[in-house]
Design a protein around this motif. Structure first.
Motif, mmCIF file in Angstrom:
data_model
loop_
_atom_site.group_PDB
_atom_site.id
_atom_site.type_symbol
_atom_site.label_atom_id
_atom_site.label_comp_id
_atom_site.label_asym_id
_atom_site.label_seq_id
_atom_site.Cartn_x
_atom_site.Cartn_y
_atom_site.Cartn_z
ATOM 1 N N ASP A 118 0.839 -1.260 -0.102
ATOM 2 C CA ASP A 118 0.146 -0.043 -0.017
ATOM 3 C C ASP A 118 1.000 1.340 -0.141
ATOM 4 O OD1 ASP A 118 0.778 -0.880 2.482
ATOM 5 O OD2 ASP A 118 -1.021 -0.908 3.362
ATOM 6 N N LEU A 119 2.100 1.261 -0.406
ATOM 7 C CA LEU A 119 2.851 2.191 -0.645
ATOM 8 C C LEU A 119 3.403 2.423 -2.035
ATOM 9 C CD1 LEU A 119 5.578 2.307 2.259
ATOM 10 C CD2 LEU A 119 3.255 3.227 2.481
ATOM 11 N N THR A 120 3.700 3.424 -2.449
ATOM 12 C CA THR A 120 4.277 3.452 -3.860
ATOM 13 C C THR A 120 5.753 3.140 -4.093
ATOM 14 O OG1 THR A 120 5.258 5.826 -3.493
ATOM 15 C CG2 THR A 120 2.914 5.547 -4.054
ATOM 16 N N ILE A 121 6.082 2.965 -5.231
ATOM 17 C CA ILE A 121 7.496 2.398 -5.295
ATOM 18 C C ILE A 121 8.649 3.443 -4.745
ATOM 19 C CG2 ILE A 121 9.389 1.868 -7.140
ATOM 20 C CD1 ILE A 121 7.227 1.049 -9.023
ATOM 21 N N ARG A 122 8.361 4.715 -4.907
ATOM 22 C CA ARG A 122 9.395 5.659 -4.351
ATOM 23 C C ARG A 122 9.211 5.404 -2.950
ATOM 24 N NH1 ARG A 122 10.819 9.952 -7.045
ATOM 25 N NH2 ARG A 122 8.693 10.003 -8.314
ATOM 26 N N GLU A 123 7.942 5.558 -2.219
ATOM 27 C CA GLU A 123 7.995 5.442 -0.858
ATOM 28 C C GLU A 123 8.719 4.263 -0.187
ATOM 29 O OE1 GLU A 123 3.695 7.875 -0.440
ATOM 30 O OE2 GLU A 123 3.741 5.676 -0.462
ATOM 31 N N GLU A 177 17.508 7.976 -8.934
ATOM 32 C CA GLU A 177 18.536 7.111 -9.594
ATOM 33 C C GLU A 177 18.327 5.610 -9.659
ATOM 34 O OE1 GLU A 177 22.574 8.710 -8.664
ATOM 35 O OE2 GLU A 177 23.018 6.626 -8.545
ATOM 36 N N VAL A 178 18.266 5.095 -8.462
ATOM 37 C CA VAL A 178 17.948 3.740 -8.204
ATOM 38 C C VAL A 178 16.640 3.379 -9.223
ATOM 39 C CG1 VAL A 178 17.561 1.675 -6.879
ATOM 40 C CG2 VAL A 178 19.296 3.303 -6.240
ATOM 41 N N ILE A 179 15.638 4.079 -9.125
ATOM 42 C CA ILE A 179 14.524 3.822 -9.634
ATOM 43 C C ILE A 179 14.618 3.972 -11.130
ATOM 44 C CG2 ILE A 179 11.964 4.514 -9.952
ATOM 45 C CD1 ILE A 179 12.384 5.473 -7.212
ATOM 46 N N ALA A 180 15.178 4.790 -11.585
ATOM 47 C CA ALA A 180 15.449 4.780 -13.107
ATOM 48 C C ALA A 180 16.264 3.628 -13.376
ATOM 49 C CB ALA A 180 16.362 6.184 -13.325
ATOM 50 N N LEU A 181 17.285 3.350 -12.595
ATOM 51 C CA LEU A 181 18.246 2.091 -13.005
ATOM 52 C C LEU A 181 17.108 0.756 -13.310
ATOM 53 C CD1 LEU A 181 21.197 1.651 -12.587
ATOM 54 C CD2 LEU A 181 20.522 0.132 -10.543
ATOM 55 N N LEU A 237 11.827 1.994 -13.587
ATOM 56 C CA LEU A 237 10.570 1.928 -12.953
ATOM 57 C C LEU A 237 10.184 3.518 -12.906
ATOM 58 C CD1 LEU A 237 10.321 -0.540 -10.497
ATOM 59 C CD2 LEU A 237 8.981 -0.401 -12.651
ATOM 60 N N THR A 238 10.853 4.468 -13.466
ATOM 61 C CA THR A 238 10.837 6.103 -13.379
ATOM 62 C C THR A 238 9.283 6.325 -13.728
ATOM 63 O OG1 THR A 238 12.938 6.460 -13.946
ATOM 64 C CG2 THR A 238 11.596 8.370 -13.963
ATOM 65 N N ASP A 239 8.828 5.975 -14.850
ATOM 66 C CA ASP A 239 7.196 6.610 -15.017
ATOM 67 C C ASP A 239 6.317 5.711 -14.080
ATOM 68 O OD1 ASP A 239 8.060 4.015 -16.185
ATOM 69 O OD2 ASP A 239 6.710 4.287 -18.080
#
Ligand SMILES: Nc1ncnc2c1ncn2[C@@H]1O[C@H](COP(=O)(O)OP(=O)(O)O)[C@@H](O)[C@H]1O
Ligand SMILES: [Mg+2]
Lengths: 248, 386
Positions: A89-94, A113-117, A120-122
């Motif tokens: 129930d949290l977002t990826i970023r959270e 940066e890690v999310i981009a890697l 999953l940025t979008d």
């Protein structure tokens, strides 16, 4: 060799199941060590022992110079569990930011940066609950990487990841290793083995054989890693026929 | 409709329940437990109330008949009554004895009591009540009335020439002039129960929330991941207490606002102190939730904690039955329930206007309860991951 992980006569028993049964392992810095074995061979148990989540029944584990369990060392370990362990129930970023904070905290930029890697940025602001299996797997990897650990323990990281992304993953693993990170990657898919620096065949809590993919194939005189595994497994079985039954 | 499918479904459900031994145990054991507690509570022998008496009645001598002391007669009747345990009190220490709970009421019979009665043919009893428990206040008044009426009836038959009474049998010769140390007449049963509603809601909301959150943390694997970071168990526990405790406080603010302004609940003491109690209670709720979650494998088993842990606690913590009114064999259980201490503290604050100096032992008990639960909870946390 500068050992990042050392185990000595490691045992972990659950009742009469010997999940790890006298295992000696040495992994050096900057190595990608592939832990190869079928389901139930003890891969997850070994990784949990290395993190200190499990306490050995017998034997010793030394990680980054410290006998485990040791809380301080954990800040330098990234652990990606077999099932993508995320807060649904949290977002990826959270999620990524949370696990970063648990390991001492990183900058916002590093989180992005890690999310981009993991590409999953979008979807960074999507709830984990709404993601596909492969996306969860990638988000889970991001959580393990975010604090730039010196040792990465990845338990079957490429399960459910499509071939194209798998290639991306491996390219990134290689880059990390070149930068000095040590990686332990468990897998039951033998085709990935070729990409590791060194392989350990694990079966019934024991290392059957160790070495590079090439040397293992040569030793067993077989054309594929899969065939090599079977060769060593049969050899061990004929040497210790009683062992298998005690374990079954 | 396919009966084969229906039977297959029914069969599967039965198999699953049969395999869950705890559910089977609960189906059999919990109703018996709850019925036993209920029966013990409802069949409890009526409590005796400690009643103070200040008898200063000088009596009266009536020519030809002899001397008469009505005050003494009433005291004797009260002593004979099974409802009271008479405690001698002086006019000076009335208030202290009421305050510290030695007595629940004090009956004062002034020097001219007998004289007044003979003149007016009417006994007005001056009864000072502790007042925080409206049920107790009512019962004490009724019982005092009963005993006094009996005493005066005996007077009539012993020929003191009070025959005039029989002309108007509907009018009782006794009336009570009650005054209250705490709370008072305008406080009703709802006022008595409101403080414990607050405690109940604050505690069980966070209890269930923590239980389910922790369970989820384990089942989705995030607990394993958390424990593989430098985060310590204590940090995890404190984080939960802080996070969920905040919700408990918000919730309690809303409940308080609603009960005080909308339901017009009477309330005397300090709001800050009230929040302190609720914060402590939330702390206990979170720690209990964490501990309990170690014993639940799924959400269904969390729901089972409601009949197993929550309902007995409502029965036994003095929520509806004051602990003193409970059968003596159940009273020790009340001391095991954290809610009991919160109830005492909240009632003292809201009904009596007590301050920190009076209620700190209850707060300390709550705090220690929480610390003990957290410690045990931290131990079970290591067990479950291994
Ligand atoms: N917590 C546990 N309790 C009992 N047995 C366990 C536990 N964890 C693992 N095992 C057993 O240990 C063996 C190795 O399991 P695991 O390490 O998960 O294998 P792998 O990850 O290689 O599939 C299996 O037989 C498994 O059933
Ligand atoms: Mg596994």
């Amino acid at each position: 060799m500068n050992a990042v992980i050392e185990t000595h006569q490691l045992h972990k028993h659950f009742g009469n199941i010997r999940a790890i049964n006298g295992l000696d392992l040495q992994v050096g810095q900057g190595e990608i060590y592939g832990l190869l074995g079928p389901n139930g061979s003890g891969k997850t148990t070994l990784i949990r022992l290395i993190t200190g989540l499990l306490h050995p029944t017998d034997g010793r584990i030394i990680v980054l110079g410290q006998p485990m369990p040791h809380k301080g060392v954990l800040a330098q370990i990234g652990y990606m569990t077999q099932a993508s362990a995320l807060y649904e129930d949290l977002t990826i970023r959270e999620n990524v930011a949370f696990f970063a904070a648990m390991c001492g905290g990183v900058s916002r930029q590093r989180v992005n940066e890690v999310i981009a890697l993991v590409d999953l940025t979008d979807r960074a602001n999507s709830l984990v609950r709404t993601l596909s299996g492969g996306m969860k797997q990638r988000a889970s990897l991001a959580c393990a990487l975010v604090h730039s650990p010196r040792l990465l323990l990845l338990d079957e990281p490429t399960v459910g990841v499509d071939p194209q992304l798998r290639a991306t993953f491996w390219a990134y693993f290689r880059r990390l290793a070149d930068e000095g990170t040590t990686l332990i990657i468990s897998s039951h898919a033998m085709d990935e083995a070729e990409r590791c620096d060194r392989l350990g065949f694990i079966r019934r809590g024991k290392l059957l054989a160790e070495g590079t993919a090439v040397s293992l194939r040569q030793q067993s005189n077989t054309p594929t890693i899969e065939a090599a595994f079977l060769h060593f497994a049969t050899m061990e079985q004929t040497e210790n026929p009683s062992q298998g039954e005690a374990n079954a | 409709m396919n009966f084969q499918r229906i039977f297959a479904l029914a069969r599967r459900v039965i198999q699953q329940v049969l395999r869950d031994h705890r559910t089977i145990g609960l189906l059999i054991f919990v109703p018996m437990l709850l019925l036993t507690i209920g029966a013990l509570l409802f069949r409890a022998d009526p409590t005796t109330f400690p009643l103070g008496v200040v008898n200063e009645d000088e009596g009266m001598s009536i020519p030809l008949v002899g001397s008469l002391n009505i005050g003494e007669r009433i005291v004797t009747a009260l002593q004979d009554s099974a409802f009271f345990e008479i405690v001698p009190v002086t006019a000076v220490d009335t208030e202290t004895k009421l305050r510290d709970g030695t007595v629940q009421g004090v009956l004062r019979l002034p020097p001219d009591f007998s004289a007044q009665f003979l003149e007016n043919r009417q006994a007005v009893l001056d009864l000072r009540l502790e007042g925080s428990n409206p049920t107790h206040s009512q019962v004490i008044q009724a019982r005092v009335m009963e005993a006094a009426t009996k005493a005066l009836a005996g007077l009539a038959s012993s020929g003191f020439g009070l025959g005039a009474q029989s002309d108007t049998p509907a009018e009782l010769p006794v009336s009570i002039n009650a005054s209250y140390l705490f709370a008072g007449e305008e406080f009703d049963t709802m006022d008595f129960i409101a403080p414990v509603y607050i405690a109940l809601l604050a505690m069980f909301f966070v209890f269930l929330l923590t239980c389910v959150s922790f369970l989820r943390e384990r089942s989705q694997g995030t607990m394993e991941r958390l424990l593989a970071t430098p985060t310590t168990r204590l940090e995890i526990i404190l984080g939960y207490i802080l996070g969920l405790g905040l919700f408990a406080l918000v919730q309690v603010s809303i409940i308080l606002f609603f009960t005080i302004w909308a339901l017009k609940i009477h309330y005397l003491g300090s709001l800050g102190l009230l929040f302190l109690v609720v914060a402590l209670l939330a702390f206990v709720g979170v720690s209990l939730g964490m501990l309990a979650s170690a014993f639940a494998r799924n959400e269904f088993q969390v729901v089972q904690f409601i009949p197993l842990l929550i309902i007995p606690q409502i029965f036994l913590s003095g929520t509806f039955w004051a602990v003193d009114d409970m059968p003596s064999m159940l009273q020790p259980l009340a001391y095991l329930m954290p809610l009991t201490y919160a109830n005492w503290a909240l009632r003292d604050i809201m009904l009596k206007g007590f301050g920190l100096v009076d209620i700190w032992p209850n707060l300390l008990a709550l705090f220690l309860y929480g610390v003990a639960t957290v410690s045990v909870g931290a131990l079970t946390m290591s067990r479950e991951v291994a």
